[in-house]
Scaffold this motif. Structure first.
Motif, mmCIF file in Angstrom:
data_model
loop_
_atom_site.group_PDB
_atom_site.id
_atom_site.type_symbol
_atom_site.label_atom_id
_atom_site.label_comp_id
_atom_site.label_asym_id
_atom_site.label_seq_id
_atom_site.Cartn_x
_atom_site.Cartn_y
_atom_site.Cartn_z
ATOM 1 N N LEU A 1 0.822 -1.356 0.094
ATOM 2 C CA LEU A 1 0.109 -0.116 0.055
ATOM 3 C C LEU A 1 1.034 1.247 -0.050
ATOM 4 N N THR A 2 0.375 2.510 -0.508
ATOM 5 C CA THR A 2 0.807 3.835 -0.368
ATOM 6 C C THR A 2 0.086 4.356 0.656
ATOM 7 N N SER A 3 -1.363 3.747 0.845
ATOM 8 C CA SER A 3 -2.178 4.540 1.735
ATOM 9 C C SER A 3 -3.524 3.813 2.165
ATOM 10 N N GLN A 4 -3.930 3.920 3.172
ATOM 11 C CA GLN A 4 -5.458 3.638 3.538
ATOM 12 C C GLN A 4 -6.396 4.586 4.155
ATOM 13 N N ARG A 5 -7.536 4.326 4.104
ATOM 14 C CA ARG A 5 -8.282 5.185 4.912
ATOM 15 C C ARG A 5 -9.539 4.515 5.302
ATOM 16 N N VAL A 6 -9.884 4.493 6.675
ATOM 17 C CA VAL A 6 -10.874 3.886 7.274
ATOM 18 C C VAL A 6 -12.082 4.629 7.593
ATOM 19 N N GLU A 7 -13.107 4.768 7.244
ATOM 20 C CA GLU A 7 -14.363 5.385 7.935
ATOM 21 C C GLU A 7 -15.209 4.629 8.417
ATOM 22 N N PHE A 8 -15.575 4.749 9.629
ATOM 23 C CA PHE A 8 -16.705 4.006 10.537
ATOM 24 C C PHE A 8 -18.055 4.551 9.920
ATOM 25 N N LEU A 9 -19.084 3.954 9.968
ATOM 26 C CA LEU A 9 -20.181 4.519 9.424
ATOM 27 C C LEU A 9 -21.279 4.371 10.749
ATOM 28 N N VAL A 10 -22.311 5.505 10.435
ATOM 29 C CA VAL A 10 -23.189 5.707 11.972
ATOM 30 C C VAL A 10 -24.553 5.432 10.886
ATOM 31 N N PRO A 11 -25.403 4.391 11.430
ATOM 32 C CA PRO A 11 -26.857 4.431 10.820
ATOM 33 C C PRO A 11 -27.257 5.790 10.914
ATOM 34 N N HIS A 12 -28.303 5.892 9.681
ATOM 35 C CA HIS A 12 -28.945 7.202 9.592
ATOM 36 C C HIS A 12 -30.125 7.025 8.815
ATOM 37 N N VAL A 13 -31.107 7.730 9.067
ATOM 38 C CA VAL A 13 -32.349 7.773 8.363
ATOM 39 C C VAL A 13 -32.490 9.224 7.653
ATOM 40 N N ALA A 14 -32.606 9.327 6.591
ATOM 41 C CA ALA A 14 -32.776 10.645 5.922
ATOM 42 C C ALA A 14 -33.888 11.141 6.004
ATOM 43 N N GLU A 15 -34.203 12.139 6.406
ATOM 44 C CA GLU A 15 -35.547 13.077 6.530
ATOM 45 C C GLU A 15 -36.048 13.229 5.191
ATOM 46 N N HIS A 16 -37.361 13.233 5.134
ATOM 47 C CA HIS A 16 -37.900 13.671 4.027
ATOM 48 C C HIS A 16 -38.238 15.307 4.022
#
Length: 99
Positions: free
Chosen positions: A84-99
């Motif tokens: 690798l030259t790099s790596q990026r980790v993103e932890f996700l948070v559950p989300h409900v889109a508002e209408h």
């Protein structure tokens, strides 16, 4: 649920080929040995031949921690890191889109 996205940038074509081989081996073991891993999807990136993206979903954070401690995952990390030259980790948070 516990989810994350990881983007890997690889050194060169040879590194990409080796990374893909290591990924195939690791995913096979993950699917066989980790019931708490609900989704472990790996992707190439259109227009970026040296990029890979993993989308991972676990039953909960404990399942993710078990995944991280698994011998096959530790071996995968050790073997892939020099590619690798790099790596990026993103932890996700559950989300409900508002209408």
């Amino acid at each position: 649920m516990f989810a994350l996205v990881v983007r890997f940038e690889l050194r060169d074509d040879q590194s990409a080929a080796r990374f893909d081989e290591l990924t195939r081996q690791a995913v096979d073991q993950i699917r066989r040995a980790e019931p708490g891993t609900l989704v472990y999807a790996t992707h190439t990136v259109a227009g970026a031949p040296l990029s890979r993206v993993f989308y991972e979903v676990y039953a909960d954070e404990a399942a993710f921690q078990e995944h991280e401690k698994a011998a096959h995952v530790i071996a995968f990390h050790a073997a892939k890191d020099p590619l690798l030259t790099s790596q990026r980790v993103e932890f996700l948070v559950p989300h409900v889109a508002e209408h």
